[in-house]
Design a protein around this motif. Structure first.
Motif, PDB file in Angstrom:
ATOM      1  N   LYS A   1      -1.551  -9.568 -10.984  1.00 13.14           N
ATOM      2  CA  LYS A   1      -0.453  -9.781 -11.929  1.00 13.14           C
ATOM      3  C   LYS A   1      -0.271  -8.612 -12.877  1.00 13.14           C
ATOM      4  N   VAL A   2      -0.051  -7.439 -12.280  1.00  6.44           N
ATOM      5  CA  VAL A   2       0.205  -6.205 -13.031  1.00  6.44           C
ATOM      6  C   VAL A   2       1.376  -5.507 -12.353  1.00  6.44           C
ATOM      7  N   GLY A   3       2.447  -5.284 -13.089  1.00  3.36           N
ATOM      8  CA  GLY A   3       3.618  -4.636 -12.514  1.00  3.36           C
ATOM      9  C   GLY A   3       3.336  -3.194 -12.136  1.00  3.36           C
ATOM     10  N   HIS A   4       3.998  -2.732 -11.057  1.00  2.13           N
ATOM     11  CA  HIS A   4       3.879  -1.332 -10.646  1.00  2.13           C
ATOM     12  C   HIS A   4       5.266  -0.746 -10.421  1.00  2.13           C
ATOM     13  N   ALA A   5       5.398   0.533 -10.820  1.00  2.98           N
ATOM     14  CA  ALA A   5       6.649   1.263 -10.639  1.00  2.98           C
ATOM     15  C   ALA A   5       6.302   2.718 -10.350  1.00  2.98           C
ATOM     16  N   MET A   6       7.058   3.346  -9.435  1.00  5.06           N
ATOM     17  CA  MET A   6       6.835   4.747  -9.070  1.00  5.06           C
ATOM     18  C   MET A   6       8.037   5.571  -9.506  1.00  5.06           C
TER      19      MET A   6
ATOM     20  N   HIS B   1       0.868  -1.177   0.000  1.00  3.04           N
ATOM     21  CA  HIS B   1       0.000   0.000   0.000  1.00  3.04           C
ATOM     22  C   HIS B   1       0.904   1.226   0.000  1.00  3.04           C
ATOM     23  N   VAL B   2       0.502   2.267  -0.702  1.00  2.00           N
ATOM     24  CA  VAL B   2       1.270   3.514  -0.740  1.00  2.00           C
ATOM     25  C   VAL B   2       0.313   4.679  -0.485  1.00  2.00           C
ATOM     26  N   PHE B   3       0.737   5.584   0.413  1.00  2.00           N
ATOM     27  CA  PHE B   3      -0.031   6.794   0.722  1.00  2.00           C
ATOM     28  C   PHE B   3       0.889   7.990   0.552  1.00  2.00           C
ATOM     29  N   ILE B   4       0.537   8.904  -0.365  1.00  2.00           N
ATOM     30  CA  ILE B   4       1.375  10.065  -0.661  1.00  2.00           C
ATOM     31  C   ILE B   4       1.164  11.133   0.411  1.00  2.00           C
ATOM     32  N   LEU B   5       2.253  11.516   1.091  1.00  2.00           N
ATOM     33  CA  LEU B   5       2.213  12.533   2.139  1.00  2.00           C
ATOM     34  C   LEU B   5       2.480  13.932   1.613  1.00  2.00           C
ATOM     35  N   GLU B   6       3.405  14.020   0.636  1.00  3.33           N
ATOM     36  CA  GLU B   6       3.844  15.331   0.150  1.00  3.33           C
ATOM     37  C   GLU B   6       4.469  15.175  -1.228  1.00  3.33           C
ATOM     38  N   GLY B   7       4.139  16.085  -2.143  1.00  7.04           N
ATOM     39  CA  GLY B   7       4.704  16.049  -3.479  1.00  7.04           C
ATOM     40  C   GLY B   7       3.865  15.211  -4.418  1.00  7.04           C
ATOM     41  N   SER B   8       4.493  14.792  -5.512  1.00 10.05           N
ATOM     42  CA  SER B   8       3.770  13.992  -6.504  1.00 10.05           C
ATOM     43  C   SER B   8       4.722  13.029  -7.181  1.00 10.05           C
ATOM     44  N   LEU B   9       4.129  11.993  -7.782  1.00 10.78           N
ATOM     45  CA  LEU B   9       4.907  11.020  -8.543  1.00 10.78           C
ATOM     46  C   LEU B   9       4.012  10.396  -9.594  1.00 10.78           C
ATOM     47  N   THR B  10       4.638   9.705 -10.522  1.00 13.03           N
ATOM     48  CA  THR B  10       3.930   8.994 -11.574  1.00 13.03           C
ATOM     49  C   THR B  10       3.939   7.515 -11.225  1.00 13.03           C
ATOM     50  N   LEU B  11       2.765   6.910 -11.239  1.00 14.27           N
ATOM     51  CA  LEU B  11       2.632   5.477 -11.020  1.00 14.27           C
ATOM     52  C   LEU B  11       2.376   4.817 -12.360  1.00 14.27           C
ATOM     53  N   GLU B  12       3.241   3.891 -12.726  1.00 12.92           N
ATOM     54  CA  GLU B  12       3.009   3.051 -13.893  1.00 12.92           C
ATOM     55  C   GLU B  12       2.451   1.741 -13.363  1.00 12.92           C
TER      56      GLU B  12
ATOM     57  N   VAL C   1      -0.966   4.746 -16.740  1.00 14.20           N
ATOM     58  CA  VAL C   1      -0.123   5.725 -16.054  1.00 14.20           C
ATOM     59  C   VAL C   1      -1.034   6.636 -15.241  1.00 14.20           C
ATOM     60  N   TYR C   2      -0.668   6.845 -13.961  1.00 16.96           N
ATOM     61  CA  TYR C   2      -1.457   7.678 -13.057  1.00 16.96           C
ATOM     62  C   TYR C   2      -0.550   8.711 -12.407  1.00 16.96           C
ATOM     63  N   GLU C   3      -1.048   9.928 -12.266  1.00 14.03           N
ATOM     64  CA  GLU C   3      -0.335  10.971 -11.542  1.00 14.03           C
ATOM     65  C   GLU C   3      -0.898  11.012 -10.120  1.00 14.03           C
ATOM     66  N   LEU C   4      -0.051  10.737  -9.130  1.00 13.35           N
ATOM     67  CA  LEU C   4      -0.463  10.728  -7.730  1.00 13.35           C
ATOM     68  C   LEU C   4       0.154  11.920  -7.012  1.00 13.35           C
ATOM     69  N   SER C   5      -0.610  12.526  -6.117  1.00  9.33           N
ATOM     70  CA  SER C   5      -0.100  13.655  -5.327  1.00  9.33           C
ATOM     71  C   SER C   5      -0.628  13.528  -3.898  1.00  9.33           C
ATOM     72  N   THR C   6      -0.291  14.498  -3.069  1.00 10.07           N
ATOM     73  CA  THR C   6      -0.653  14.486  -1.662  1.00 10.07           C
ATOM     74  C   THR C   6      -2.090  14.021  -1.455  1.00 10.07           C
ATOM     75  N   GLY C   7      -2.248  13.019  -0.593  1.00 12.24           N
ATOM     76  CA  GLY C   7      -3.562  12.478  -0.285  1.00 12.24           C
ATOM     77  C   GLY C   7      -3.963  11.273  -1.112  1.00 12.24           C
ATOM     78  N   HIS C   8      -3.246  10.967  -2.187  1.00 13.25           N
ATOM     79  CA  HIS C   8      -3.561   9.785  -2.986  1.00 13.25           C
ATOM     80  C   HIS C   8      -3.090   8.520  -2.272  1.00 13.25           C
ATOM     81  N   TYR C   9      -3.833   7.453  -2.516  1.00 12.22           N
ATOM     82  CA  TYR C   9      -3.553   6.152  -1.913  1.00 12.22           C
ATOM     83  C   TYR C   9      -3.723   5.093  -2.993  1.00 12.22           C
ATOM     84  N   VAL C  10      -2.883   4.072  -2.963  1.00  8.92           N
ATOM     85  CA  VAL C  10      -3.026   2.956  -3.896  1.00  8.92           C
ATOM     86  C   VAL C  10      -2.642   1.662  -3.180  1.00  8.92           C
ATOM     87  N   CYS C  11      -3.349   0.598  -3.532  1.00  2.70           N
ATOM     88  CA  CYS C  11      -3.058  -0.731  -2.998  1.00  2.70           C
ATOM     89  C   CYS C  11      -2.653  -1.635  -4.152  1.00  2.70           C
TER      90      CYS C  11
END
Length: 174
Positions: A106-111, A74-85, A90-100
């Protein structure tokens, strides 16, 4: 060899702590991969759930694209932003975003941090001694229980290489 620092007091009780007490660990591989993290859960005495606070600098990728068969992340963004592949998405995640990333999905993930500022986030997960991690881009398969990695292309059939002829039979003349 000195013990890793923890929040354990003289009586052996793990006490609350401020994250600033947890030492930073730096990881870097070439120019592409690298991050800093504080492994909060081990400092606090955890043995079943992992929690890390990570900082991903601009232009860096945290890990190779991967997924786990038995571990959940699980990932919870505290500050800033990143790209999740996430696979081909492709998703743009920023403060307050959460992903499990559920175990067995069977899908690869990279930040990747494609922004101009550091991104700080929490990673939660359950460690599993028998986990298998798959790296879709390279075909690598990590088998945690064995501490080894293999090529997915090295798959063999169950009976391949086994002599299936007659095994020495007991002497029927006796």
């Amino acid at each position: 060899m000195s013990e890793k620092p923890t929040s354990k007091n003289a009586e052996g009780v793990f006490e609350p702590f401020h994250v600033s007490r947890v030492p930073w660990v730096e990881f870097s591989r070439g120019e592409r991969f690298g991050l800093r993290y504080r492994h909060l859960s081990s400092f606090g005495g955890a043995s079943q759930i992992g929690v890390s606070m990570e900082v991903l600098e601009p232009g860096r990728q945290a890990n190779q694209s991967h997924y786990h068969l038995l571990e959940e992340e699980h990932v919870f963004i505290l500050e800033g932003s990143l790209t999740l592949e996430l696979g081909a998405q492709v998703y743009e995640l920023s403060t307050g975003h959460y992903v499990c990333f559920p175990a067995g999905q069977k899908v690869g993930h990279a930040m990747i941090n494609r922004s101009q500022a550091p991104c700080r986030y929490l990673v939660f997960g359950n460690s599993h001694a028998g986990d298998v991690a798959i790296f879709p881009e390279t075909g690598r398969v990590d088998v945690k229980l064995m501490g080894e990695g293999y090529r997915k292309s090295a798959v063999i059939e169950y009976w391949e290489g086994v002599d299936v002829g007659q095994q020495g039979r007991p002497d029927e003349t006796a």
